[in-house]
Every structure is written in C-alpha cells, then in structure tokens.
Design an enzyme around this catalytic site. Structure first.
Site, PDB file in Angstrom:
ATOM      1  N   CYS A   1      -1.551  -0.707  15.969  1.00  0.00           N
ATOM      2  CA  CYS A   1      -1.198  -0.420  14.852  1.00  0.00           C
ATOM      3  C   CYS A   1      -1.996  -1.630  13.814  1.00  0.00           C
ATOM      4  O   CYS A   1      -2.553  -2.767  14.677  1.00  0.00           O
ATOM      5  CB  CYS A   1      -0.214  -0.082  14.634  1.00  0.00           C
ATOM      6  SG  CYS A   1       0.107  -0.433  13.180  1.00  0.00           S
TER       7      CYS A   1
ATOM      8  N   CYS B   1       4.159  -5.720   8.650  1.00  0.00           N
ATOM      9  CA  CYS B   1       5.711  -5.789  10.136  1.00  0.00           C
ATOM     10  C   CYS B   1       5.287  -6.592  10.818  1.00  0.00           C
ATOM     11  O   CYS B   1       4.358  -6.648  11.348  1.00  0.00           O
ATOM     12  CB  CYS B   1       4.990  -4.132  10.801  1.00  0.00           C
ATOM     13  SG  CYS B   1       6.294  -3.409  11.615  1.00  0.00           S
TER      14      CYS B   1
ATOM     15  N   CYS C   1      -2.702   7.353   9.158  1.00  0.00           N
ATOM     16  CA  CYS C   1      -2.193   6.575   9.766  1.00  0.00           C
ATOM     17  C   CYS C   1      -2.228   5.055  10.721  1.00  0.00           C
ATOM     18  O   CYS C   1      -2.887   5.434  11.245  1.00  0.00           O
ATOM     19  CB  CYS C   1      -1.460   6.881  10.752  1.00  0.00           C
ATOM     20  SG  CYS C   1      -0.271   8.080  10.382  1.00  0.00           S
TER      21      CYS C   1
ATOM     22  N   GLU D   1       0.925  -1.737   0.122  1.00  0.00           N
ATOM     23  CA  GLU D   1       0.165  -0.427   0.132  1.00  0.00           C
ATOM     24  C   GLU D   1       0.956   1.204   0.058  1.00  0.00           C
ATOM     25  O   GLU D   1       2.227   1.578   0.700  1.00  0.00           O
ATOM     26  CB  GLU D   1      -0.867   0.132   1.256  1.00  0.00           C
ATOM     27  CG  GLU D   1      -2.296  -0.520   1.094  1.00  0.00           C
ATOM     28  CD  GLU D   1      -2.795  -0.783   2.533  1.00  0.00           C
ATOM     29  OE1 GLU D   1      -2.355  -1.247   3.385  1.00  0.00           O
ATOM     30  OE2 GLU D   1      -3.827  -0.443   2.281  1.00  0.00           O
TER      31      GLU D   1
ATOM     32  N   CYS E   1       2.884  -3.267  17.528  1.00  0.00           N
ATOM     33  CA  CYS E   1       2.515  -2.219  18.604  1.00  0.00           C
ATOM     34  C   CYS E   1       0.548  -3.009  17.908  1.00  0.00           C
ATOM     35  O   CYS E   1       0.066  -3.139  17.544  1.00  0.00           O
ATOM     36  CB  CYS E   1       2.657  -1.043  18.148  1.00  0.00           C
ATOM     37  SG  CYS E   1       4.408  -0.978  17.417  1.00  0.00           S
TER      38      CYS E   1
ATOM     39  N   CYS F   1       3.091   9.010   1.494  1.00  0.00           N
ATOM     40  CA  CYS F   1       3.516   8.161   2.605  1.00  0.00           C
ATOM     41  C   CYS F   1       3.922   6.354   1.902  1.00  0.00           C
ATOM     42  O   CYS F   1       2.630   5.947   1.444  1.00  0.00           O
ATOM     43  CB  CYS F   1       2.127   7.552   3.151  1.00  0.00           C
ATOM     44  SG  CYS F   1       2.283   6.857   4.664  1.00  0.00           S
TER      45      CYS F   1
END
Ligand code: SAH
Ligand code: SF4
Length: 356
Positions: free
Chosen positions: A125, A118, A342, A98, A122, A111
């Site tokens: 997220c 990932c 984000c 993305e 976290c 971005c």
C-alpha cells in the site's frame, strides 16, 4: 477572518453534534438555537455565517468571531480519463487529505480518508509509505463528503451517494471520530445518508471491531483479508502479529450483523504471492460459513511497492473458485492514471490534467 489572531484559536463548527453546539452557544440563547444552527450546518449546508438566516445578525457575528464553519479548502483536483476525480483538500493546520469520487451509472461513490497517512504499514500500500501524520476529526471526515458533494452537484440526487471509508488511514484506529462522523452523515436532520450506503474498511483492529458492532449508528463493515493463511498475512500486513488471522475470523463470526447486512472481505491479489488456486480454496475454507461477500482487487502498482499485478486469467481462475462458494466480485480499478485507485493515495502530484 484571518485578521483575528492572538486571541483564542477559532474552532470549527463542522463535526459538532447538537449537544456540542448547545454547549458553545451563549447561555442566554433558547435551547432551539442549537437545533437551528445544526440544521444550518448539515441540512442547509450554509457556506458562510451570513447565509444562516434563521439566526440573528448579532448571534451570527458572535459565532463568526469565535468559530469557523470548518469547511475544507481545495488544494488541487485531478481528473482521470475514466471520470474519477481525486481531491487534495487542505486542513486548518496546513496538512492535507485525499478524497476521491467515482461516478458510476447508478451511484456516485465517495472514497474518503480517516487519517492523514496510516500507521499500519501494509507492504502493498502506497499510503503506508507516508506513516501516520495524524487522525482526522469528525468534522474533517464529514468535510470531505460536503466538499465532494458540492463540487459534483450531488445533493440534487442525494440517494445516489455512496460513501466508503477506504481512503488514507485505518478507520478503526480513529473510531471515535469515525462514529461521530457517521452519526452526522446518517442523521435525518443532518446529512441524511442511509447507513446502508456507508462502508468502513479495516485491516482488522479486533477490539475496535467489537466496539463498532455495538454502536447504535454504524456503517457497514469491510475487512481487508488479503491473505489465505497466517504467515502470508503477517508478511503483507504486520498488524497480523498483534491480531492473528484466526482471531480476526472469530471476531467476524461474532460480529452483530443487521438483518440486511453482509460482511465484505477485500482481497488484493499479488502476482505469485497470494493468487494461486490453493490460496482461493483456503479463502473459501476461512470464510465459507460467514455471511459475507468477497471483493477481489488486482494490485494497483506504485513506486516503492515490490509486488506485481497478476495476469487477468489468474484473477479469473481465483474468482471462479471463490465464486463456487461465496459471492465474489472483481473490483475494477478506478482513477489509476491519477493515483486515485485503492492503495494509491499518497498525495501524488499527477501529471494529468489538473483542473483549476
Ligand atoms: N486501512 C483500511 C482502509 C483503507 S485501504 C484497510 O486497509 O482496509 C482500502 C483498501 O485498499 C484495502 O482493502 C486495501 O487492502 C486496499 N489496497 C491497499 N493497497 C492497495 C494496492 N496497492 N492495490 C489495490 N488495493 C490496495
Ligand atoms: Fe493502512 Fe489500509 Fe494501506 Fe494497510 S492497506 S497501510 S491499513 S491504508
């Protein structure tokens, strides 16, 4: 091109530096061919081998028989009401990545992702829920910039381009590719984007931060702080168990900033968890003597995330305290309605308009 099967796989040229290109050209070719090919890929941004008119037809045919240019293909594109666009871009192994463009008055921010998924996990997220699928190559990182810039006609006013490596992934767990991509993006004979206009964001992978600081060509550095003390950060960002908050701050203090540069700290505000006035004061005492600014982000919620967004007056109070000591900005969410903001990048199929 897809008819060529069986023989050696076609390798992409995008992502290669001039020495890599020199090594793959036939030995009979003069040395300047690599430079011509490099400029065709990054400066003229040729869309096919046929467009590379500086090379002979036979050399173009030779290249096309063994290589692809390596551009990414668009699987989908989602348009937000606020002008943000999120892209799902297909990679050569059927995975996808993305990237987001956020048009603003004075600049267009791209971005981009550095990994598929990932591994850092976290707890606030959405990308974390994917786990890590794989690292992106330098070519796949640069390919996102090329695709978004072409699709949004950005090369006509290249000085507006701003790049943040804040999409999927932890960039500093893929540092070699991130640095290679940065060299290609910044090279005046490559994409010619100033390193001042590129930012890499990390959850705090300390040895890689040290290595980044030593790189000759490197982006600006942002650190996702997100907590005001060790225990709190451990709960949010399990990586803190390996790289403690105090050591993160020490590494930041020792980071070799260039004369024009400040560190950026990002802080995601989570209702009732890290958003009190006391948290704000602790952030000030952690960062007070660093050359830095703070970007606050009120949590962008998502399915599977157990935290909530704080009320605007809580955010304002937090910001007011930090701002007495440090530059402190509130990042307004972009593309929330298409899962482009984000921490929302998880290849969501948005139910908003999907452009062809
Ligand atoms: N992995 C890197 C870069 C990608 S995340 C990093 O963590 O820094 C980019 C930013 O989005 C980080 O500052 C992260 O703290 C923030 N973020 C993650 N999830 C979020 C969410 N749900 N809402 C708001 N910001 C979020
Ligand atoms: Fe990874 Fe950054 Fe999300 Fe943490 S915030 S899981 S490091 S993408």
């Amino acid at each position: 091109m897809s008819a060529k099967i069986k023989s050696a796989p076609m390798t992409p040229l995008l992502g290669l530096e001039i020495d890599d290109l020199r090594a793959l050209l036939p030995a009979t070719e003069p040395a300047f061919r690599a430079k011509q090919l490099y400029e065709a890929i990054y400066q003229q941004r040729a869309a096919s081998f046929d467009q590379i008119s500086t090379l002979s037809k036979s050399l173009r045919d030779h290249l096309a028989a063994h290589h692809t240019l390596g551009h990414l293909h668009q699987d989908s594109r989602y348009q937000s009401a606020d002008g943000t666009r999120r892209y799902l871009l297909g990679l050569s192994d059927a995975k996808s990545v993305e990237a987001v463009i956020m048009p603003e008055e004075s600049r267009d921010t791209l971005c981009i992702s550095t990994q598929v998924g990932c591994p850092v996990n976290c707890s606030f997220c959405l990308t974390a829920l994917m786990g890590l699928e794989r690292n992106l190559t330098a070519g796949e990182i640069v390919g996102q910039v090329l695709h978004l810039a072409a699709d949004n006609n950005l090369w006509s006013d290249q000085k507006r381009i701003n790049i943040v490596m804040m999409g999927q992934g932890e960039p500093l767990l893929n540092l070699a590719a991130v640095l290679k991509a940065t060299r290609l993006l910044c090279d005046p004979k490559g994409l010619n984007i100033s390193p001042r206009r590129i930012t890499v964001s990390t959850s705090g992978i300390l040895p890689a931060m040290v290595e980044l600081g030593q790189a000759e060509v490197r982006p600006r550095l942002a650190i996702s702080l997100n907590a005001s003390h060790e225990e709190q950060r451990r709960e949010l960002m399990p990586i803190t168990r390996k790289y403690h908050l105090a050591d993160l701050i020490d590494t930041c203090r020792a980071y070799p900033l260039r004369p024009w540069e400040k560190l950026t700290f990002e802080y995601v505000l989570l209702r009732g968890f890290n958003d009190t006035d006391q948290d704000a004061r602790r952030v000030v005492s952690l960062l007070g003597n660093l050359n830095c600014k703070v970007n606050l982000i009120a949590l962008n919620p998502g399915p599977g995330i157990s935290f909530e967004t704080p009320d605007p007056d809580r955010v304002a109070s937090f910001q007011a305290i930090v701002r007495r000591s440090l530059p402190c900005f509130l990042r307004r969410p972009r593309g929330l309605d298409i899962y482009a903001a984000c921490g929302q990048l998880k290849r969501m199929e948005s139910n908003l308009v999907s452009l062809p």
